[in-house]
Scaffold this motif. Structure first.
Motif, short mmCIF file in Angstrom:
data_model
loop_
_atom_site.label_atom_id
_atom_site.label_comp_id
_atom_site.label_asym_id
_atom_site.label_seq_id
_atom_site.Cartn_x
_atom_site.Cartn_y
_atom_site.Cartn_z
N GLU A 24 7.40 -18.60 -28.78
CA GLU A 24 8.67 -18.56 -29.52
C GLU A 24 9.45 -17.29 -29.18
N LEU A 25 8.71 -16.19 -29.03
CA LEU A 25 9.38 -14.92 -28.72
C LEU A 25 9.95 -14.95 -27.30
N LEU A 26 9.19 -15.51 -26.36
CA LEU A 26 9.71 -15.60 -24.98
C LEU A 26 10.96 -16.47 -24.96
N LEU A 27 10.93 -17.58 -25.73
CA LEU A 27 12.11 -18.46 -25.76
C LEU A 27 13.30 -17.76 -26.43
N GLU A 28 13.01 -16.94 -27.44
CA GLU A 28 14.10 -16.20 -28.10
C GLU A 28 14.77 -15.23 -27.10
N ILE A 29 13.95 -14.58 -26.29
CA ILE A 29 14.51 -13.69 -25.26
C ILE A 29 15.40 -14.49 -24.31
N LEU A 30 14.89 -15.65 -23.87
CA LEU A 30 15.66 -16.47 -22.92
C LEU A 30 16.96 -16.97 -23.56
N ASP A 31 16.90 -17.35 -24.83
CA ASP A 31 18.12 -17.82 -25.52
C ASP A 31 19.14 -16.69 -25.66
N GLU A 144 1.74 -4.78 -15.11
CA GLU A 144 2.75 -5.76 -15.55
C GLU A 144 4.16 -5.29 -15.15
N HIS A 145 5.05 -6.26 -15.00
CA HIS A 145 6.49 -6.01 -14.79
C HIS A 145 7.18 -7.07 -15.66
N PRO A 146 7.15 -6.86 -16.98
CA PRO A 146 7.53 -7.95 -17.88
C PRO A 146 8.99 -8.36 -17.83
N THR A 147 9.91 -7.41 -17.58
CA THR A 147 11.32 -7.84 -17.54
C THR A 147 11.60 -8.66 -16.28
N GLN A 148 10.87 -8.35 -15.19
CA GLN A 148 11.01 -9.18 -13.98
C GLN A 148 10.53 -10.60 -14.27
N ALA A 149 9.41 -10.72 -14.96
CA ALA A 149 8.90 -12.06 -15.29
C ALA A 149 9.91 -12.82 -16.14
N MET A 150 10.53 -12.13 -17.11
CA MET A 150 11.48 -12.85 -17.98
C MET A 150 12.73 -13.27 -17.23
N LEU A 151 13.21 -12.44 -16.31
CA LEU A 151 14.40 -12.87 -15.55
C LEU A 151 14.03 -14.00 -14.61
N ASP A 152 12.79 -14.02 -14.16
CA ASP A 152 12.34 -15.15 -13.33
C ASP A 152 12.21 -16.42 -14.17
N MET A 153 11.73 -16.29 -15.41
CA MET A 153 11.66 -17.48 -16.30
C MET A 153 13.07 -17.97 -16.62
N PHE A 154 13.99 -17.06 -16.79
CA PHE A 154 15.39 -17.43 -17.07
C PHE A 154 15.95 -18.22 -15.88
N THR A 155 15.66 -17.74 -14.68
CA THR A 155 16.16 -18.40 -13.46
C THR A 155 15.54 -19.78 -13.31
N ILE A 156 14.23 -19.87 -13.59
CA ILE A 156 13.56 -21.18 -13.49
C ILE A 156 14.15 -22.14 -14.52
N ARG A 157 14.33 -21.67 -15.75
CA ARG A 157 14.86 -22.57 -16.79
C ARG A 157 16.26 -23.05 -16.44
#
Ligand code: CP
Length: 322
Positions: A24-31, A144-157
């Motif tokens: 839920e938190l990862l999705l909130e970041i993406l939203d 870890e490189h967590p902000t890179q992972a989140m921008l990659d999840m954003f790109t994938i979504r």
């Protein structure tokens, strides 16, 4: 880990790693990132959300993309941000890291964005600064490189929508990659169908299967029918020189060519966190080709980092967004 990252209300206080964070938190970041990206598309470049906040980029390792997009993200949120020059600091005169941090804290800052060659550095700093300061991990050793992972999840979504049907292959030097670790946690938390890691035995950790991945040593077997290909460079700065593979030989076995991409799903996208090494892990024709979303990843980094900064500084809420 969660105890350090979240405040007593379960909101992000620091952003240190993906491991242990809830879907839920990862999705909130993406939203939230999608909201900021939407503002950018409306040419609203700057909003006063972090007006009065002071952020310091503390990069002990080089960076092109991460440091710059953090700086742009902060400026678009109207925060004051400065890039602290470690090599010109008084650490060369014997000042300890903790003393340096306490002196920077005395300048009334609200956030440190930290990149360091030691795994755990951002966690260590989070435990030693004043409680009002937020720490964002911009890459710690091979951890870890967590902000890179989140921008990659954003790109994938953005390209694929739903995560749950996706097969994703992460290819290359998994052993030394903080990006790979964060991405494996993020992809599994977001519920992708299959995460594969592909590379030579020497560059895949022996104990990686419990992280929820399938291991492949043959590139084309690993790429078969995948929806997303994430390429990684050889992270020579974290390798012992005696173990460096020949770049020419590496490209023969693991360098991504157009023929390799053809074994993936016809709509597969090609990603790479950068910097790319053309002719080592990826052919130029693929890096610059129609399947590549590498530069989109860089652009998306601004909106994702805006979201993470706003959330960790407690400025993001539903009232603001709607
Ligand atoms: N992806 C990434 O971390 O790039 P930089 O090292 O240039 O910041």
């Amino acid at each position: 880990m969660n105890a350090i990252q979240l405040d007593k209300n379960g909101r992000l206080k620091h952003f240190l790693g993906i491991e242990g964070l809830k879907r839920e938190l990862l999705l909130e970041i993406l939203d939230n990132a999608a909201f900021f990206a939407g503002l950018g598309e409306q040419i609203i470049k700057k909003i006063p959300l972090l007006n009065g906040k002071t952020i310091i980029n503390l990069f002990f390792e080089p960076s092109t993309r991460t440091r710059t997009t953090f700086e742009l993200a902060a400026k678009r949120l109207s925060a004051d941000i400065l890039n602290f020059n470690i090599s010109a600091s008084s650490t060369s005169k014997g000042e300890t890291l903790i003393d340096m941090l306490h002196n920077l804290e005395a300048m009334h800052c609200d956030m440190f964005v930290v990149r360091h060659d030691q795994a755990g550095a951002a966690h260590f700093i989070a435990q030693h600064v004043s409680p009002h300061i937020s720490i964002v991990n911009a890459g710690d050793g091979r951890h870890e490189h967590p902000t890179q992972a989140m921008l990659d999840m954003f790109t994938i979504r953005k390209h694929k929508g739903d995560f749950t049907q996706l097969r994703v292959a992460i290819v290359g030097d998994i052993l030394h990659s903080r990006v790979a670790r964060s991405e494996i946690h993020a992809l599994n938390t977001l519920g992708v169908a299959e995460v594969r890691v592909v590379g030579p035995k020497t560059l895949i950790p022996k104990n990686i299967q419990p992280l929820g991945v399938k291991v492949f040593h043959n590139l084309r077997e690993g790429l078969k029918d995948v929806d997303v290909i994430i390429m990684l460079r050889l992270q020579k700065e974290r390798m012992q020189s005696a173990l460096l593979p020949s770049e020419h030989e590496y490209f023969q076995y693991y360098g991504l060519t157009e023929e390799d991409v053809d074994v993936a799903h016809p709509d597969a996208i090609v990603m790479h966190p950068g910097p790319i090494n053309r002719g080592v892990e990826i052919a130029s024709s693929v890096a610059d080709g129609g399947r590549s979303v590498i530069l989109q990843q860089v652009s998306n980094g601004i909106a994702v980092r805006m979201a993470i900064m706003a959330m960790t500084l407690g400025a993001m809420n539903k009232e603001f967004r709607f």
